[in-house]
Design a protein around this motif. Sequence first.
Motif, PDB file in Angstrom:
ATOM      1  N   ASP A   1       4.552  20.140   3.358  1.00 15.17           N
ATOM      2  CA  ASP A   1       5.262  18.903   3.314  1.00 15.17           C
ATOM      3  C   ASP A   1       4.337  17.705   2.887  1.00 15.17           C
ATOM      4  O   ASP A   1       4.886  16.369   3.158  1.00 15.17           O
ATOM      5  N   ARG A   2       2.990  18.045   2.614  1.00 15.47           N
ATOM      6  CA  ARG A   2       1.962  17.036   2.784  1.00 15.47           C
ATOM      7  C   ARG A   2       2.604  15.867   1.546  1.00 15.47           C
ATOM      8  O   ARG A   2       2.470  14.392   1.902  1.00 15.47           O
ATOM      9  N   PHE A   3       2.809  16.277   0.448  1.00 16.34           N
ATOM     10  CA  PHE A   3       2.953  15.305  -0.488  1.00 16.34           C
ATOM     11  C   PHE A   3       4.303  14.602  -0.463  1.00 16.34           C
ATOM     12  O   PHE A   3       4.512  13.383  -0.435  1.00 16.34           O
ATOM     13  N   LYS A   4       5.500  15.113   0.125  1.00 17.93           N
ATOM     14  CA  LYS A   4       6.631  14.544   0.379  1.00 17.93           C
ATOM     15  C   LYS A   4       6.387  13.373   1.374  1.00 17.93           C
ATOM     16  O   LYS A   4       6.979  12.547   1.226  1.00 17.93           O
ATOM     17  N   THR A   5       5.646  13.808   2.534  1.00 18.32           N
ATOM     18  CA  THR A   5       5.444  12.741   3.451  1.00 18.32           C
ATOM     19  C   THR A   5       4.988  11.500   2.998  1.00 18.32           C
ATOM     20  O   THR A   5       5.261  10.365   3.369  1.00 18.32           O
ATOM     21  N   GLN A   6       3.871  11.514   2.288  1.00 20.79           N
ATOM     22  CA  GLN A   6       2.997  10.601   1.848  1.00 20.79           C
ATOM     23  C   GLN A   6       3.759   9.659   0.728  1.00 20.79           C
ATOM     24  O   GLN A   6       3.771   8.578   0.551  1.00 20.79           O
ATOM     25  N   LEU A   7       4.517  10.535  -0.169  1.00 25.63           N
ATOM     26  CA  LEU A   7       5.222   9.686  -1.207  1.00 25.63           C
ATOM     27  C   LEU A   7       6.586   9.008  -0.686  1.00 25.63           C
ATOM     28  O   LEU A   7       6.684   7.830  -1.216  1.00 25.63           O
TER      29      LEU A   7
END
Length: 289
Positions: free
Chosen positions: A117-123
Amino acid sequence: MKNGCATNTLSVHPFSVAMCVYAGDNAEWFEQALQSITINQTVKPDEIVVVVDGPVPKTIRNVIHKYMEISAQESFCFKPVWLEKNRGLGNALRIAVSHCKYEIIARMDSDDIARRDRFKTQLEILHLNPHIDVVGGDISEFIGDKHNVVGKRTLPAADKEIKRYAKRRCPFNHMTVMYRKTAVMKAGGYLDWFWNEDYYLWIRMQERGMVFANTGTVLVDVRVGEGMYRRRGGWKYYKSEIRLQKYMLNHKLIGYGTYLINCCKRFIFQILFTNQMREWAYKRLIRSK
């Protein structure tokens, strides 16, 4: 589809990933890194820019060609940028950012593994907080298998605490960051600075009033080993660090007392310590598990 690249409808915002790959990189690890930011991500990037910094072996080229074929069938664009000669990380990243199409750019290293979920969290953070220019996160460090965790680097999450931390050490785990391209370019972008290209960039962004954040969660599993401790020692690395401390002193980001303390700590750690002592210090004093 535009210019052969599809737009990812799952993204809160379309975004690029900037990577660099080198002759000495492990092809299997490189492929695992790519898999972790594409197939295994809940939100996939719209574009991956990989700067091939100088000649690389066939094994690396094969992975690149494989992902060019995969991207043709998936919802992301894979863009290798081939450099005839090795330019070094700072210059390679400057080139990578310039080739990124989208305003939001995520950094990724060629041998690490992004959490699902790295990108989801940052976005989501950038979407809800348009004033934030850079958002990073914590890392879990492993040797061999990613479940063989040997350390963790946890960083402050709020802007004020991050900038206070920056007076002593680099305030972001570089392989975790996601940032706005315009903010990076306003600060002059990546510049060549031995093993401190990222720290130098954050300092210049801080000088220009950019806003920072960290998620407070682990975003990337990072490979470590004896090579890491060796790279963080020696006169060349020490001189690079001291130049950076002088820059911070001259630009009034730190006082003379902090400058002296930082220089003394780095001399002990990078010059007086052996690789074995440095490894012990990282695991017991600097990192946590």
